[in-house]
Design a protein around this motif. Structure first.
Motif, PDB file in Angstrom:
ATOM      1  N   ASN A 207       9.366 -15.984 -11.941  1.00 59.42           N
ATOM      2  CA  ASN A 207      10.164 -14.980 -12.663  1.00 59.42           C
ATOM      3  C   ASN A 207      11.081 -14.170 -11.751  1.00 59.42           C
ATOM      4  N   GLY A 208      11.070 -14.496 -10.447  1.00 63.15           N
ATOM      5  CA  GLY A 208      11.947 -13.815  -9.505  1.00 63.15           C
ATOM      6  C   GLY A 208      11.318 -12.642  -8.777  1.00 63.15           C
ATOM      7  N   ASN A 209      10.153 -12.182  -9.245  1.00 64.93           N
ATOM      8  CA  ASN A 209       9.469 -11.085  -8.559  1.00 64.93           C
ATOM      9  C   ASN A 209       8.889 -11.564  -7.230  1.00 64.93           C
ATOM     10  N   ILE A 210       8.837 -10.667  -6.257  1.00 67.10           N
ATOM     11  CA  ILE A 210       8.287 -11.023  -4.947  1.00 67.10           C
ATOM     12  C   ILE A 210       6.792 -11.299  -5.067  1.00 67.10           C
ATOM     13  N   HIS A 211       6.360 -12.386  -4.454  1.00 69.04           N
ATOM     14  CA  HIS A 211       4.963 -12.783  -4.473  1.00 69.04           C
ATOM     15  C   HIS A 211       4.265 -12.380  -3.166  1.00 69.04           C
ATOM     16  N   LYS A 212       4.795 -12.866  -2.030  1.00 63.33           N
ATOM     17  CA  LYS A 212       4.189 -12.597  -0.726  1.00 63.33           C
ATOM     18  C   LYS A 212       5.278 -12.326   0.312  1.00 63.33           C
ATOM     19  N   GLU A 213       4.934 -11.472   1.270  1.00 62.43           N
ATOM     20  CA  GLU A 213       5.838 -11.191   2.379  1.00 62.43           C
ATOM     21  C   GLU A 213       5.059 -11.189   3.690  1.00 62.43           C
ATOM     22  N   TYR A 214       5.686 -11.734   4.718  1.00 64.32           N
ATOM     23  CA  TYR A 214       5.107 -11.727   6.057  1.00 64.32           C
ATOM     24  C   TYR A 214       6.129 -11.104   7.013  1.00 64.32           C
ATOM     25  N   PHE A 215       5.722 -10.100   7.759  1.00 70.49           N
ATOM     26  CA  PHE A 215       6.567  -9.518   8.797  1.00 70.49           C
ATOM     27  C   PHE A 215       5.873  -9.729  10.139  1.00 70.49           C
ATOM     28  N   ARG A 216       6.585 -10.369  11.055  1.00 70.85           N
ATOM     29  CA  ARG A 216       5.991 -10.673  12.348  1.00 70.85           C
ATOM     30  C   ARG A 216       5.766  -9.400  13.151  1.00 70.85           C
ATOM     31  N   ASN A 217       4.531  -9.215  13.645  1.00 73.04           N
ATOM     32  CA  ASN A 217       4.181  -8.084  14.481  1.00 73.04           C
ATOM     33  C   ASN A 217       4.250  -8.475  15.962  1.00 73.04           C
ATOM     34  N   ASN A 218       3.688  -9.625  16.293  1.00 77.60           N
ATOM     35  CA  ASN A 218       3.784 -10.197  17.636  1.00 77.60           C
ATOM     36  C   ASN A 218       3.569 -11.699  17.512  1.00 77.60           C
ATOM     37  N   ASP A 219       3.332 -12.375  18.622  1.00 75.09           N
ATOM     38  CA  ASP A 219       3.230 -13.834  18.578  1.00 75.09           C
ATOM     39  C   ASP A 219       2.096 -14.338  17.707  1.00 75.09           C
ATOM     40  N   SER A 220       1.070 -13.528  17.496  1.00 78.18           N
ATOM     41  CA  SER A 220      -0.095 -14.041  16.781  1.00 78.18           C
ATOM     42  C   SER A 220      -0.472 -13.257  15.527  1.00 78.18           C
ATOM     43  N   THR A 221       0.216 -12.148  15.209  1.00 77.76           N
ATOM     44  CA  THR A 221      -0.151 -11.372  14.026  1.00 77.76           C
ATOM     45  C   THR A 221       1.056 -11.069  13.148  1.00 77.76           C
ATOM     46  N   PHE A 222       0.796 -10.953  11.838  1.00 74.89           N
ATOM     47  CA  PHE A 222       1.823 -10.637  10.849  1.00 74.89           C
ATOM     48  C   PHE A 222       1.273  -9.557   9.918  1.00 74.89           C
ATOM     49  N   LEU A 223       2.162  -8.701   9.407  1.00 74.69           N
ATOM     50  CA  LEU A 223       1.803  -7.788   8.321  1.00 74.69           C
ATOM     51  C   LEU A 223       2.019  -8.545   7.019  1.00 74.69           C
ATOM     52  N   TYR A 224       0.949  -8.683   6.257  1.00 74.78           N
ATOM     53  CA  TYR A 224       0.988  -9.478   5.034  1.00 74.78           C
ATOM     54  C   TYR A 224       0.910  -8.551   3.822  1.00 74.78           C
ATOM     55  N   THR A 225       1.810  -8.752   2.861  1.00 74.96           N
ATOM     56  CA  THR A 225       1.796  -7.990   1.614  1.00 74.96           C
ATOM     57  C   THR A 225       1.895  -8.953   0.446  1.00 74.96           C
ATOM     58  N   GLU A 226       0.978  -8.805  -0.483  1.00 71.51           N
ATOM     59  CA  GLU A 226       0.997  -9.646  -1.691  1.00 71.51           C
ATOM     60  C   GLU A 226       1.191  -8.744  -2.899  1.00 71.51           C
ATOM     61  N   TYR A 227       1.993  -9.218  -3.884  1.00 72.84           N
ATOM     62  CA  TYR A 227       2.349  -8.409  -5.053  1.00 72.84           C
ATOM     63  C   TYR A 227       1.845  -9.062  -6.340  1.00 72.84           C
ATOM     64  N   TYR A 228       1.694  -8.241  -7.383  1.00 74.56           N
ATOM     65  CA  TYR A 228       1.358  -8.755  -8.702  1.00 74.56           C
ATOM     66  C   TYR A 228       2.589  -9.415  -9.320  1.00 74.56           C
ATOM     67  N   GLU A 229       2.354 -10.476 -10.065  1.00 74.82           N
ATOM     68  CA  GLU A 229       3.474 -11.139 -10.734  1.00 74.82           C
ATOM     69  C   GLU A 229       4.042 -10.244 -11.825  1.00 74.82           C
TER      70      GLU A 229
ATOM     71  N   ARG B 250      -2.430  -6.492  -2.441  1.00 69.52           N
ATOM     72  CA  ARG B 250      -3.198  -6.274  -1.223  1.00 69.52           C
ATOM     73  C   ARG B 250      -2.265  -6.290  -0.029  1.00 69.52           C
ATOM     74  N   GLU B 251      -2.700  -5.610   1.039  1.00 71.09           N
ATOM     75  CA  GLU B 251      -1.843  -5.527   2.219  1.00 71.09           C
ATOM     76  C   GLU B 251      -2.698  -5.325   3.460  1.00 71.09           C
ATOM     77  N   GLY B 252      -2.341  -6.008   4.533  1.00 64.99           N
ATOM     78  CA  GLY B 252      -3.045  -5.877   5.799  1.00 64.99           C
ATOM     79  C   GLY B 252      -2.496  -6.873   6.807  1.00 64.99           C
ATOM     80  N   TYR B 253      -3.113  -6.947   7.963  1.00 64.14           N
ATOM     81  CA  TYR B 253      -2.657  -7.852   9.018  1.00 64.14           C
ATOM     82  C   TYR B 253      -3.397  -9.186   8.962  1.00 64.14           C
ATOM     83  N   VAL B 254      -2.660 -10.245   9.285  1.00 66.85           N
ATOM     84  CA  VAL B 254      -3.259 -11.570   9.424  1.00 66.85           C
ATOM     85  C   VAL B 254      -3.002 -12.066  10.840  1.00 66.85           C
ATOM     86  N   MET B 255      -3.913 -12.915  11.315  1.00 70.06           N
ATOM     87  CA  MET B 255      -3.833 -13.412  12.681  1.00 70.06           C
ATOM     88  C   MET B 255      -3.841 -14.931  12.694  1.00 70.06           C
TER      89      MET B 255
END
Length: 316
Positions: free
Chosen positions: A50-72, A89-94
């Motif tokens: 439907n065009g709404n954002i589902h997931k976003e990843y922002f690179r923090n460094n070589d091994s971690t990203f800030l992950y944000t997931e949205y409701y449809e 939900r939102e937090g860091y992934v490695m």
């Protein structure tokens, strides 16, 4: 080509997605929306149909990203949308050292040369926050090695703290129930209700306009004595119910060393007596001035009580 698919948390493992060859990948049938920096994923955004954002990843460094997931389809009936509205939900992934055991084969369209990569898992780390579709906080805590660790707090949709769970790398050590209704005990609910509670008058406390969809709710706060402006209910242990309504008569302002002191003087404008009885561990019947009301006890803690009206009838 066997491209991996980003998966959400499953019942078996808290895996956010897959990472290989310096990039985050998802279904190869989806349009690629990632930007690269030094041949590594810098930002990636995935959208729902439907065009709404589902997931976003922002690179923090070589091994971690800030992950944000949205409701449809987030809750659009929310009167005031907070900064967390729409988030799931939102937090860091490695980028972990764990693999799926699969080998990803990438074939160059120019030379037909094959490149093989081991597929690694993206696992949650550090602090995470989970949300309801209305933007209110659902849970918060930390991950260690991809598993829940330390103290986690869980909330209901009204932002009331429900329970605290202490984890040790995924295993549960202790559970503390803050909402005593979760105990499912008649004796505990009855004991917690005993005492004096107030429903603050919104006109005298910030002047906010109550949301009509909560008309059947009673949001109460524990008090030690008649103090404050609003509707006060005293649930006496014998089953007697004492009701007092207060109103503001004067507001006094005084400058002190600590700042402006505001003192609101109130007066009693209505008093009556009735009765209350607990039908079961989660249902409360109140009778006042010939009117009998049945409530669902949705939440009760040391300082807060939330009732939802189920039925009203005239006491014969």
């Amino acid at each position: 080509m066997n491209n991996p698919v980003i998966l959400g948390q499953t019942a078996n493992i808290d895996t956010i997605g897959f990472y290989h060859n310096g990039t985050i990948e998802y279904n190869w049938q989806s349009l690629k929306r990632d930007k690269t920096f030094d041949e590594k994923t810098f930002f990636l955004q995935e959208k729902y149909a439907n065009g709404n954002i589902h997931k976003e990843y922002f690179r923090n460094n070589d091994s971690t990203f800030l992950y944000t997931e949205y409701y449809e389809n987030p809750d659009t009936t929310v009167e005031y949308k907070s900064a967390s509205w729409g988030k799931k939900r939102e937090g860091y992934v490695m980028v972990s050292n764990q693999t799926t055991g699969d080998t990803i084969v990438v074939i160059s369209p120019a030379t037909y040369a094959e490149s093989r990569y081991m597929d690694t898992l993206l696992l949650p780390i550090k602090q995470w926050t989970f949300y309801y579709s209305n933007g209110n906080k659902k849970a918060e805590g930390e991950f260690l090695d991809g598993k829940r660790h330390g103290l986690w707090k869980f909330y209901d949709e009204f932002q009331n703290l429900n329970q605290k769970i202490k984890y040790n790398i995924g295993g549960i050590e202790t559970i503390e129930l803050i909402n005593r209704i979760e105990e499912k005990s008649f004796e505990i609910t009855e004991k917690e209700i005993n005492g004096m509670w107030i429903i603050h008058d919104p006109a005298a406390n910030g002047g906010y306009t109550p949301n009509p969809k909560f008309n059947d709710y009673r949001f109460m706060h524990k008090i030690e004595k008649i103090n404050g402006i609003g509707d006060i209910y005293n649930f006496v242990e014998s089953g007697e119910l004492e009701y007092t309504k207060t109103k503001i008569v004067k507001t006094e302002y005084k400058d002190t060393e600590k700042g402006l002191l505001i003192n609101r003087l109130f007066d009693k404008v209505e008093e009556s007596k009735g009765s209350w009885v607990l039908i079961n561990y989660h249902q409360l019947e109140m009778t006042l001035v010939g009117k009998k009301e049945l409530f669902e006890v949705e939440y009760i803690s040391e300082n807060e009580l939330r009732l939802r009206k189920i039925k009203t009838s005239l006491d014969k």
